[in-house]
Design an enzyme around this catalytic site. Structure first.
Site, short mmCIF file in Angstrom:
data_model
loop_
_atom_site.label_atom_id
_atom_site.label_comp_id
_atom_site.label_asym_id
_atom_site.label_seq_id
_atom_site.Cartn_x
_atom_site.Cartn_y
_atom_site.Cartn_z
N THR A 53 11.12 -46.17 -3.70
CA THR A 53 10.73 -45.37 -2.59
C THR A 53 9.81 -46.31 -1.71
O THR A 53 9.77 -46.43 -0.44
CB THR A 53 9.70 -44.29 -3.00
OG1 THR A 53 10.14 -43.73 -4.13
CG2 THR A 53 9.67 -43.42 -1.88
N GLY A 96 6.74 -45.23 -6.32
CA GLY A 96 7.68 -46.08 -7.00
C GLY A 96 8.26 -47.18 -6.16
O GLY A 96 8.05 -47.29 -5.22
N LYS A 148 0.24 -37.49 3.38
CA LYS A 148 1.10 -36.59 2.85
C LYS A 148 0.94 -36.89 1.26
O LYS A 148 1.29 -37.98 0.71
CB LYS A 148 2.61 -36.94 3.15
CG LYS A 148 3.45 -35.95 2.64
CD LYS A 148 4.94 -36.45 2.50
CE LYS A 148 5.29 -37.03 1.09
NZ LYS A 148 5.11 -36.02 -0.23
N CYS A 198 -0.23 -46.32 -13.18
CA CYS A 198 0.28 -47.32 -12.67
C CYS A 198 0.00 -48.94 -13.49
O CYS A 198 0.90 -49.63 -13.76
CB CYS A 198 0.16 -47.80 -11.26
SG CYS A 198 -1.47 -47.58 -10.83
N GLU A 243 1.37 -50.08 -2.78
CA GLU A 243 0.85 -49.99 -3.98
C GLU A 243 1.85 -49.50 -4.89
O GLU A 243 2.13 -48.05 -4.90
CB GLU A 243 -0.22 -49.16 -4.06
CG GLU A 243 -1.71 -49.54 -3.34
CD GLU A 243 -1.97 -51.07 -3.89
OE1 GLU A 243 -1.97 -51.33 -4.85
OE2 GLU A 243 -2.93 -51.73 -3.06
N GLU A 299 9.87 -49.78 -15.28
CA GLU A 299 8.47 -48.86 -15.40
C GLU A 299 9.18 -47.63 -16.08
O GLU A 299 9.90 -46.79 -15.58
CB GLU A 299 7.73 -48.69 -14.17
CG GLU A 299 6.34 -48.15 -14.22
CD GLU A 299 5.57 -47.81 -13.00
OE1 GLU A 299 6.59 -47.50 -12.01
OE2 GLU A 299 4.58 -47.88 -12.88
#
Ligand code: NDP
Length: 498
Positions: A239, A236, A179, A291, A257, A392
Site C-alpha cells: 500500500t 503495509g 483516515k 510493526c 512508516e 511480514e
C-alpha cells in the site's frame, strides 16, 4: 458495553455529518464477531469536500500563522481531555482491536505524552540565525507549515498512530484530513470529538481538522488529491508503494512508516532468563500485530536445544481471551481475513521445511471459537531462503534461525528488504554496541525490546519507509524550511556596467 455512536461521524469543515449517499459500514469486535457500531462510509465526494475544507482553512491563514503557543494550547487541552476519558477510550480500543486493556491504557497514556511533547517542542522551535559574514545582512531560517496533510493510519494501534501524526501536523500549523483503517475507526472518532471541541474553543477555522472514514478507495483518493500537500501513511509495504506512486503526479511530500521483519539476536553470554522472557513479548504482544514485532529470533547455536524447548513450552502457556478480561495475556487477530493470511504463512513455512515447535493451529476452547485466534506459533529450522523470513506475517509467528558468530548474525539480520527495528542480547557491552552500529535498522534495543519515548525518532531504513515520526524529526516532516535574507542598507552592485 457496546459503544453508542452517532452515524454522523465524518467531520468535515467543523460539522459532524453522515456520508452524502448514506452509506455505512459495520465495525466488528474481533473477540466474538459481534457488531460494535455502524459508521459512515465516505464517498469520493465526501473526501473531496473534506480536502477542500482543509485547503480553505489553511489558506485563510489564522491557524497557520497563530502563535505556536496558541496551537500548543489546543494540543495540551486535547491531552487533558484524553486523560479525563482514559478508561472509556481504553475499553473502546480493546473492543475494536482485541488487544488487552492494559495495552490499551498504555496507548492512551502514550498518545497523551506525544500531544504534550509536541506542544512543548513547537513553542521552543524558533528557527535559527545564520552568520552571513556581512555586517549589513541578516539571514535566518524559519519553519512554516507544509499545508494540507492527509494522515492515513492502520488498524493495529489506531489511537496511537493517529496521534503520532496529528500532534506534530497541528503543532506546525497545518490543517489535516485523517483516515483511520475501516476496521478499527472507533477511538479515532472519539479523539476527533475531543479535538474538535478544543479547536472550536480556540476559534480555529472549521476545516482545521477533518475526518473521513472508509477503506482503501478513500485513502487512495487522498493520496492523489491535487489540493493535498503531504501524505503521511502508516501501513503495509504494497500500500505504501501505491501511495508513493499516487503522490508523484503532484509531487506531494510523502512520509511512509511501513512494516518490518525484525531480528531479535541472542548471544550465548546474554542474561538468558530476560532474553527468553522478552523473546515472547517481542513476538506475541498484541498477537504479533506490531510493526516492530521481534518475529525473527536469531539464536547462538549453542543455545538452540534448551532455549527453543523452553520458548515453545511457554508459548503454549500463553492465555488467549477477551482483552477486557484480567487474565488474558493476548487477544485475537483483527479480522477473519487477516487470520487466513497468517495461516497461509504458517502453511507455506511448514511446506518449505520449517519445524513446528508450538501452535500452528486454532485454539480448541469453546469460548474462543467466535474470535479470530490462531495459537502462538514457534517455527524452528528456518533460513533466509524461506518466505516466512523475508515477508511480514503480522501475526503470532516466531521463527528461529541459528548463527555461530558476530559477522554471520549481522549479515543474516540485515538480509531482508526491511529495516525497522530489532534487538541484541549480550552482557558484553562492546559487542552490544558493535552489533547495534552494524544493523541497518531505525531502532536497535540492547538487552530490551519494544520501549520507545516521544523524544526519540521512529522509522525505518530500506523499504521500511521514508521519513521519521516522533522526536524533532517528527515535527520537521510537517514543516517547510524557509531562508529569509535581509540586507539592511541596500546599495547598487554594478555587476552589469550598463
Ligand atoms: P494497509 O497498508 O492495508 O492499510 C493502512 C491504511 O491505508 C489503512 O487506513 C487502509 O485502509 C489504507 N489504504 C488501503 N489501501 C490504500 C490505498 N490504495 N491508498 C491509500 N490508503 C490505503 O495496512 P494495515 O492496516 O493492514 O496495517 C498493517 C500494516 O501496517 C503492517 O504491514 C505493519 O507493519 C504496518 N505498520 C507499520 C508501522 C510502522 O510504524 N512502521 C506501525 C503500524 C503498522 P483500510 O484499512 O480501511 O483498508
Amino acid at each position: 458495553m457496546p459503544p453508542s455512536l452517532d452515524p454522523a461521524c465524518l467531520l468535515i469543515d467543523g460539522a459532524w455529518t453522515p456520508a452524502e449517499d448514506g452509506r455505512q459500514r459495520a465495525v466488528v469486535n474481533p473477540f466474538d464477531s459481534s457488531t460494535l457500531a455502524a459508521v459512515a462510509e465516505a464517498s469520493e465526494a465526501d473526501t473531496d469536500r473534506a480536502v477542500r475544507a482543509a485547503r480553505s482553512a489553511f489558506d485563510e491563514g489564522s491557524w497557520a500563522r497563530a502563535p505556536s503557543a496558541h496551537r500548543a494550547g489546543v494540543l495540551t487541552a486535547t491531552a487533558d481531555a484524553l486523560q479525563s476519558q482514559r478508561e472509556q477510550l481504553a475499553r473502546l480500543e480493546t473492543l475494536d482491536t482485541g488487544k488487552t486493556l492494559a495495552e490499551s491504557r498504555m496507548d492512551v497514556d502514550d498518545a497523551t505524552a506525544v500531544l504534550r511533547y509536541y506542544a512543548a517542542l513547537v513553542t521552543s522551535d524558533a528557527g535559527r540565525t545564520i552568520d552571513t559574514g556581512r555586517p549589513d545582512a541578516i539571514s535566518r531560517v524559519v519553519h512554516e507549515p507544509v499545508g494540507v496533510c492527509a494522515l492515513i493510519t492502520p488498524w493495529n494501534y489506531p489511537l496511537l498512530q493517529i496521534v503520532w501524526k496529528l500532534a506534530p501536523a497541528l503543532a506546525a500549523g497545518n490543517t489535516v484530513v485523517a483516515k483511520p483503517s475501516e476496521v478499527t475507526p472507533l477511538t479515532t472518532i472519539r479523539l476527533f470529538r475531543l479535538l474538535q471541541a478544543e479547536l472550536e474553543q480556540a476559534g480555529a477555522p472549521g476545516g482545521t481538522a477533518n475526518l473521513v472514514l472508509g477503506g482503501g478507495a478513500v485513502g487512495a483518493a487522498l493520496a492523489r488529491h491535487p489540493a493535498v500537500d503531504l501524505v503521511s501513511f502508516t501501513g503495509g509495504l504494497a500500500t505504501g508503494r501505491s501511495v508513493m506512486r499516487a503522490a508523484a503526479d503532484t509531487v506531494k511530500k510523502v512520509a511512509l512508516e511501513l512494516g518490518g521483519k525484525n531480528p531479535n539476536i541472542v548471544f550465548a553470554d546474554a542474561d538468558l532468563d530476560a532474553a527468553l522472557d522478552f523473546a515472547l513479548t517481542a513476538a506475541f504482544l498484541h498477537s504479533g500485530q506490531v510493526c516492530s514485532a521481534g518475529s525473527r529470533l536469531l539464536l547462538h547455536r549453542s543455545l538452540h536445544a534448551d532455549f527453543t524447548a523452553e520458548l515453545a513450552r511457554r508459548a503454549d502457556l500463553i492465555r488467549l481471551g477477551d482483552g477486557l478480561d484480567k487474565g488474558t495475556e493476548t487477544g485475537p487477530l483483527v479480522s477473519a481475513e487477516h487470520r487466513r493470511k497468517v495461516e497461509d504463512h504458517i502453511a507455506g513455512a511448514l511446506a518449505a521445511g520449517a519445524v513446528l515447535r508450538a501452535g500452528g493451529s486454532r485454539p480448541t476452547e469453546p469460548e474462543l471459537q467466535a474470535g479470530f485466534f490462531p495459537r502462538p506459533t514457534v517455527l524452528d529450522g528456518c533460513h533466509p531462503g524461506m518466505a516466512v523470513i523475508r515477508e511480514e506475517v503480522f501475526g503470532p509467528v516466531l521463527t528461529v534461525e541459528l548463527f555461530d558468530d558476530e559477522d554471520e548474525v549481522v549479515a543474516l539480520a540485515n538480509d531482508t528488504p526491511y529495516g525497522l527495528a530489532g534487538a541484541v542480547w549480550t552482557q558484553d557491552t562492546g559487542r552490544g554496541e558493535r552489533v547495534a552500529s552494524r544493523l541497518r535498522l531505525g531502532t536497535v534495543w540492547i538487552n530490551d525490546y519494544h520501549p520507545y519515548v516521544p523524544q526519540a525518532e521512529w522509522g525505518g531504513f530500506k523499504q521500511s519507509g521514508t521519513g521519521r515520526e516522533l522526536g524533532p524529526s517528527g515535527l520537521r516532516e510537517y514543516q517547510e524550511s524557509k531562508h529569509i535574507w535581509r540586507t539592511i542598507t541596500p546599495a547598487a552592485q554594478h555587476w552589469f556596467g550598463g
